[in-house]
Scaffold this motif. Structure first.
Motif, mmCIF file in Angstrom:
data_model
loop_
_atom_site.group_PDB
_atom_site.id
_atom_site.type_symbol
_atom_site.label_atom_id
_atom_site.label_comp_id
_atom_site.label_asym_id
_atom_site.label_seq_id
_atom_site.Cartn_x
_atom_site.Cartn_y
_atom_site.Cartn_z
ATOM 1 N N MET A 1 -10.811 18.100 -4.010
ATOM 2 C CA MET A 1 -11.458 17.191 -3.387
ATOM 3 C C MET A 1 -12.699 17.188 -4.405
ATOM 4 N N LYS A 2 -13.154 15.993 -4.927
ATOM 5 C CA LYS A 2 -14.077 15.681 -5.726
ATOM 6 C C LYS A 2 -15.510 16.026 -5.165
ATOM 7 N N GLN A 3 -16.307 17.095 -6.077
ATOM 8 C CA GLN A 3 -17.536 17.351 -5.381
ATOM 9 C C GLN A 3 -18.612 16.204 -5.359
ATOM 10 N N PRO A 4 -19.327 16.109 -4.436
ATOM 11 C CA PRO A 4 -20.504 14.941 -4.495
ATOM 12 C C PRO A 4 -21.235 15.266 -5.490
ATOM 13 N N LYS A 5 -22.042 14.435 -5.903
ATOM 14 C CA LYS A 5 -23.063 14.281 -6.814
ATOM 15 C C LYS A 5 -24.535 14.404 -6.259
ATOM 16 N N ILE A 6 -24.593 15.723 -5.802
ATOM 17 C CA ILE A 6 -25.719 15.910 -4.833
ATOM 18 C C ILE A 6 -26.999 15.665 -5.526
ATOM 19 N N PHE A 7 -27.356 15.953 -6.999
ATOM 20 C CA PHE A 7 -28.517 15.563 -7.630
ATOM 21 C C PHE A 7 -28.895 14.325 -7.609
ATOM 22 N N TYR A 8 -27.840 13.437 -7.879
ATOM 23 C CA TYR A 8 -27.883 12.035 -8.031
ATOM 24 C C TYR A 8 -28.203 11.579 -6.586
ATOM 25 N N LEU A 9 -27.579 12.192 -5.586
ATOM 26 C CA LEU A 9 -27.870 11.379 -4.145
ATOM 27 C C LEU A 9 -29.002 11.857 -3.668
ATOM 28 N N LEU A 10 -29.472 12.979 -3.845
ATOM 29 C CA LEU A 10 -31.049 13.411 -3.516
ATOM 30 C C LEU A 10 -31.958 12.595 -4.176
ATOM 31 N N GLN A 11 -32.005 12.281 -5.388
ATOM 32 C CA GLN A 11 -32.760 11.441 -6.013
ATOM 33 C C GLN A 11 -32.784 10.051 -5.579
ATOM 34 N N LYS A 12 -31.581 9.498 -5.377
ATOM 35 C CA LYS A 12 -31.558 8.029 -4.463
ATOM 36 C C LYS A 12 -31.879 8.084 -3.307
ATOM 37 N N ALA A 13 -31.692 9.047 -2.594
ATOM 38 C CA ALA A 13 -32.186 9.131 -1.115
ATOM 39 C C ALA A 13 -33.859 9.342 -0.956
ATOM 40 N N HIS A 14 -34.153 10.142 -2.033
ATOM 41 C CA HIS A 14 -35.639 10.303 -1.901
ATOM 42 C C HIS A 14 -36.515 9.144 -2.346
ATOM 43 N N LEU A 116 -31.152 11.525 11.631
ATOM 44 C CA LEU A 116 -30.637 12.457 12.083
ATOM 45 C C LEU A 116 -29.439 11.984 13.179
ATOM 46 N N GLU A 117 -29.894 10.793 13.445
ATOM 47 C CA GLU A 117 -28.997 10.331 15.023
ATOM 48 C C GLU A 117 -27.456 10.284 14.782
ATOM 49 N N PRO A 118 -26.766 10.015 13.705
ATOM 50 C CA PRO A 118 -25.356 9.970 13.398
ATOM 51 C C PRO A 118 -24.718 11.301 13.412
ATOM 52 N N PHE A 119 -25.625 12.485 13.492
ATOM 53 C CA PHE A 119 -24.787 13.647 13.028
ATOM 54 C C PHE A 119 -24.905 14.539 14.263
ATOM 55 N N SER A 120 -24.149 15.423 14.339
ATOM 56 C CA SER A 120 -23.989 16.536 15.519
ATOM 57 C C SER A 120 -24.989 17.431 15.261
ATOM 58 N N SER A 121 -25.322 18.326 16.313
ATOM 59 C CA SER A 121 -26.280 19.565 16.236
ATOM 60 C C SER A 121 -25.954 20.541 15.360
ATOM 61 N N ASP A 122 -24.619 20.589 15.193
ATOM 62 C CA ASP A 122 -24.367 21.586 13.960
ATOM 63 C C ASP A 122 -24.681 20.839 12.549
ATOM 64 N N GLU A 123 -24.085 19.790 12.426
ATOM 65 C CA GLU A 123 -24.501 19.068 11.083
ATOM 66 C C GLU A 123 -25.894 19.002 10.952
ATOM 67 N N ARG A 124 -26.659 18.668 11.851
ATOM 68 C CA ARG A 124 -28.037 18.685 11.934
ATOM 69 C C ARG A 124 -28.673 20.052 11.274
ATOM 70 N N ALA A 125 -28.344 20.889 11.863
ATOM 71 C CA ALA A 125 -28.654 22.431 11.395
ATOM 72 C C ALA A 125 -28.239 22.567 9.870
ATOM 73 N N THR A 126 -27.079 22.203 9.518
ATOM 74 C CA THR A 126 -26.483 22.414 8.190
ATOM 75 C C THR A 126 -27.468 21.369 7.267
ATOM 76 N N ILE A 127 -27.905 20.088 7.587
ATOM 77 C CA ILE A 127 -28.658 19.344 6.801
ATOM 78 C C ILE A 127 -30.007 20.257 6.643
ATOM 79 N N ARG A 129 -30.809 23.300 6.823
ATOM 80 C CA ARG A 129 -30.567 24.482 6.075
ATOM 81 C C ARG A 129 -30.353 23.964 4.593
ATOM 82 N N PHE A 130 -29.718 23.112 4.088
ATOM 83 C CA PHE A 130 -29.450 22.624 2.861
ATOM 84 C C PHE A 130 -30.757 22.041 2.429
ATOM 85 N N LEU A 131 -31.433 21.335 2.967
ATOM 86 C CA LEU A 131 -32.568 20.521 2.440
ATOM 87 C C LEU A 131 -33.792 21.986 2.091
#
Length: 156
Positions: A1-14, A116-127, A129-131
């Protein structure tokens, strides 16, 4: 599986989130997202030095000084010499600043919920924790792993 471009995605989201937030905050209550962030910090602990606010926002002290200058001109904050350290200046929220941050709070809570609405409570906790991980460890991670290869001058 191709790794997501986190740096790019964070910059774009921010960029997207802050651009949209700035636009609506300016239209509705005349604040920028950065000004709102400073006011939020001061509502949690009024009378902080610029260096402490800059650290919490991960901003440069000189950038924050300019922001506080503009906020002071709008009477959102005031500066006073520190009672404990004559060399230090502390920033305090004014009643106008308090009123604006309170006016923006419900909208901010709704945006947080919608993000956060589209994410489960486990996914929200992961998000979360990641941030938090990124915010707390960015300097260390980048310093350790960002070894840029500089091409030879004739390769440019």
């Amino acid at each position: 599986m191709k790794q997501p471009k986190i740096f790019y995605l964070l910059q774009k989201a921010h960029s997207a989130l802050f651009r949209a937030s700035d636009k609506i905050l300016k239209q509705q209550i005349g604040l920028t997202a950065s000004q709102q962030a400073v006011l939020f910090i001061l509502t949690k602990g009024d009378g902080q030095p610029i260096s402490a606010i800059a650290e919490q926002l991960k901003m440069g002290k000189s950038s924050l000084t300019g922001l506080v200058d503009r906020m002071e001109a709008r009477q959102l904050v005031t500066r006073q010499k520190s009672a404990s350290d004559a060399r230090s200046v502390e920033v305090f929220i004014t009643p106008t600043g308090t009123a604006l941050v309170e006016a923006s709070l419900s909208g901010t809570k709704r945006v947080n919920a919608a993000l956060l609405e589209p994410f489960s409570s486990d996914e929200r906790a992961t998000i979360e924790r990641f941030l938090k991980h990124v915010a707390e460890q960015a300097d260390s991670i980048v310093q350790t792993h960002a070894k840029h290869e500089i091409p030879e001058r004739n390769d440019l």
